[in-house]
Design a protein around this motif. Structure first.
Motif, PDB file in Angstrom:
ATOM      1  N   ILE A  25       0.829  -1.201   0.000  1.00 35.01           N
ATOM      2  CA  ILE A  25       0.000   0.000   0.000  1.00 35.01           C
ATOM      3  C   ILE A  25       0.868   1.257   0.000  1.00 35.01           C
ATOM      4  N   GLY A  26       1.960   1.227   0.749  1.00 29.93           N
ATOM      5  CA  GLY A  26       2.878   2.365   0.742  1.00 29.93           C
ATOM      6  C   GLY A  26       3.461   2.623  -0.628  1.00 29.93           C
ATOM      7  N   ASN A  27       3.864   1.569  -1.326  1.00 27.36           N
ATOM      8  CA  ASN A  27       4.415   1.719  -2.675  1.00 27.36           C
ATOM      9  C   ASN A  27       3.369   2.231  -3.651  1.00 27.36           C
ATOM     10  N   ILE A  28       2.159   1.720  -3.546  1.00 26.03           N
ATOM     11  CA  ILE A  28       1.084   2.169  -4.437  1.00 26.03           C
ATOM     12  C   ILE A  28       0.771   3.640  -4.173  1.00 26.03           C
ATOM     13  N   ASN A  29       0.736   4.035  -2.909  1.00 33.07           N
ATOM     14  CA  ASN A  29       0.465   5.436  -2.581  1.00 33.07           C
ATOM     15  C   ASN A  29       1.559   6.367  -3.098  1.00 33.07           C
ATOM     16  N   LYS A  30       2.797   5.889  -3.166  1.00 33.24           N
ATOM     17  CA  LYS A  30       3.888   6.715  -3.676  1.00 33.24           C
ATOM     18  C   LYS A  30       3.759   6.975  -5.173  1.00 33.24           C
ATOM     19  N   VAL A  31       3.308   5.978  -5.944  1.00 31.38           N
ATOM     20  CA  VAL A  31       3.238   6.146  -7.397  1.00 31.38           C
ATOM     21  C   VAL A  31       1.862   6.582  -7.880  1.00 31.38           C
ATOM     22  N   GLU A  32       0.869   6.601  -7.014  1.00 31.75           N
ATOM     23  CA  GLU A  32      -0.498   6.960  -7.413  1.00 31.75           C
ATOM     24  C   GLU A  32      -0.592   8.353  -8.038  1.00 31.75           C
ATOM     25  N   PRO A  33       0.062   9.388  -7.495  1.00 34.24           N
ATOM     26  CA  PRO A  33      -0.023  10.702  -8.147  1.00 34.24           C
ATOM     27  C   PRO A  33       0.529  10.695  -9.576  1.00 34.24           C
ATOM     28  N   ARG A  34       1.505   9.864  -9.827  1.00 38.28           N
ATOM     29  CA  ARG A  34       2.108   9.785 -11.160  1.00 38.28           C
ATOM     30  C   ARG A  34       1.132   9.220 -12.190  1.00 38.28           C
ATOM     31  N   PHE A  35       0.292   8.261 -11.764  1.00 37.59           N
ATOM     32  CA  PHE A  35      -0.609   7.587 -12.696  1.00 37.59           C
ATOM     33  C   PHE A  35      -2.034   8.129 -12.652  1.00 37.59           C
ATOM     34  N   GLY A  36      -2.386   8.850 -11.605  1.00 37.32           N
ATOM     35  CA  GLY A  36      -3.698   9.482 -11.563  1.00 37.32           C
ATOM     36  C   GLY A  36      -4.802   8.663 -10.919  1.00 37.32           C
ATOM     37  N   SER A  37      -4.583   7.374 -10.716  1.00 36.42           N
ATOM     38  CA  SER A  37      -5.599   6.564 -10.038  1.00 36.42           C
ATOM     39  C   SER A  37      -4.912   5.412  -9.306  1.00 36.42           C
ATOM     40  N   VAL A  38      -5.580   4.952  -8.280  1.00 39.80           N
ATOM     41  CA  VAL A  38      -5.039   3.847  -7.493  1.00 39.80           C
ATOM     42  C   VAL A  38      -4.990   2.575  -8.333  1.00 39.80           C
ATOM     43  N   LEU A  39      -5.979   2.358  -9.168  1.00 40.23           N
ATOM     44  CA  LEU A  39      -6.033   1.157  -9.999  1.00 40.23           C
ATOM     45  C   LEU A  39      -4.859   1.107 -10.972  1.00 40.23           C
ATOM     46  N   GLU A  40      -4.556   2.228 -11.606  1.00 37.37           N
ATOM     47  CA  GLU A  40      -3.418   2.248 -12.522  1.00 37.37           C
ATOM     48  C   GLU A  40      -2.092   2.096 -11.770  1.00 37.37           C
ATOM     49  N   ALA A  41      -2.016   2.690 -10.586  1.00 34.13           N
ATOM     50  CA  ALA A  41      -0.808   2.542  -9.772  1.00 34.13           C
ATOM     51  C   ALA A  41      -0.616   1.092  -9.358  1.00 34.13           C
ATOM     52  N   TYR A  42      -1.708   0.398  -9.016  1.00 34.51           N
ATOM     53  CA  TYR A  42      -1.628  -1.019  -8.661  1.00 34.51           C
ATOM     54  C   TYR A  42      -1.177  -1.850  -9.865  1.00 34.51           C
ATOM     55  N   GLY A  43      -1.701  -1.527 -11.036  1.00 34.46           N
ATOM     56  CA  GLY A  43      -1.279  -2.221 -12.251  1.00 34.46           C
ATOM     57  C   GLY A  43       0.208  -2.046 -12.512  1.00 34.46           C
ATOM     58  N   PHE A  44       0.705  -0.841 -12.296  1.00 32.27           N
ATOM     59  CA  PHE A  44       2.136  -0.591 -12.461  1.00 32.27           C
ATOM     60  C   PHE A  44       2.937  -1.386 -11.439  1.00 32.27           C
TER      61      PHE A  44
END
Length: 70
Positions: A25-44
């Motif tokens: 969750i910490g890693n996803i929260n770090k990249v979420e602003p870059r991708f614009g959504s939590v779902l896309e950040a999780y995919g990355f």
């Protein structure tokens, strides 16, 4: 992380599973602003190779274990 880790009650309560979930969750929260959504950040996050498990290293280990057996 396997499905059992988050579906079985005894594993959900374990410290190891909780640490891994917090790290994910910490890693996803770090990249979420870059991708614009939590779902896309999780995919990355899921598409990235695990650190320390490169293909080159796995091949080398497989070759070494084959040599030891021979």
């Amino acid at each position: 992380m396997s499905n059992d880790a988050i579906q079985r009650k005894d594993r959900v309560r374990s410290d190891k599973t909780r640490r891994r979930l917090r790290a994910m969750i910490g890693n996803i929260n770090k990249v979420e602003p870059r991708f614009g959504s939590v779902l896309e950040a999780y995919g990355f996050y899921r598409s990235q190779a695990l650190q320390g498990f490169s293909v080159r290293r796995r091949c080398t280990r497989a070759q070494q274990s084959g040599r030891r057996r021979a």
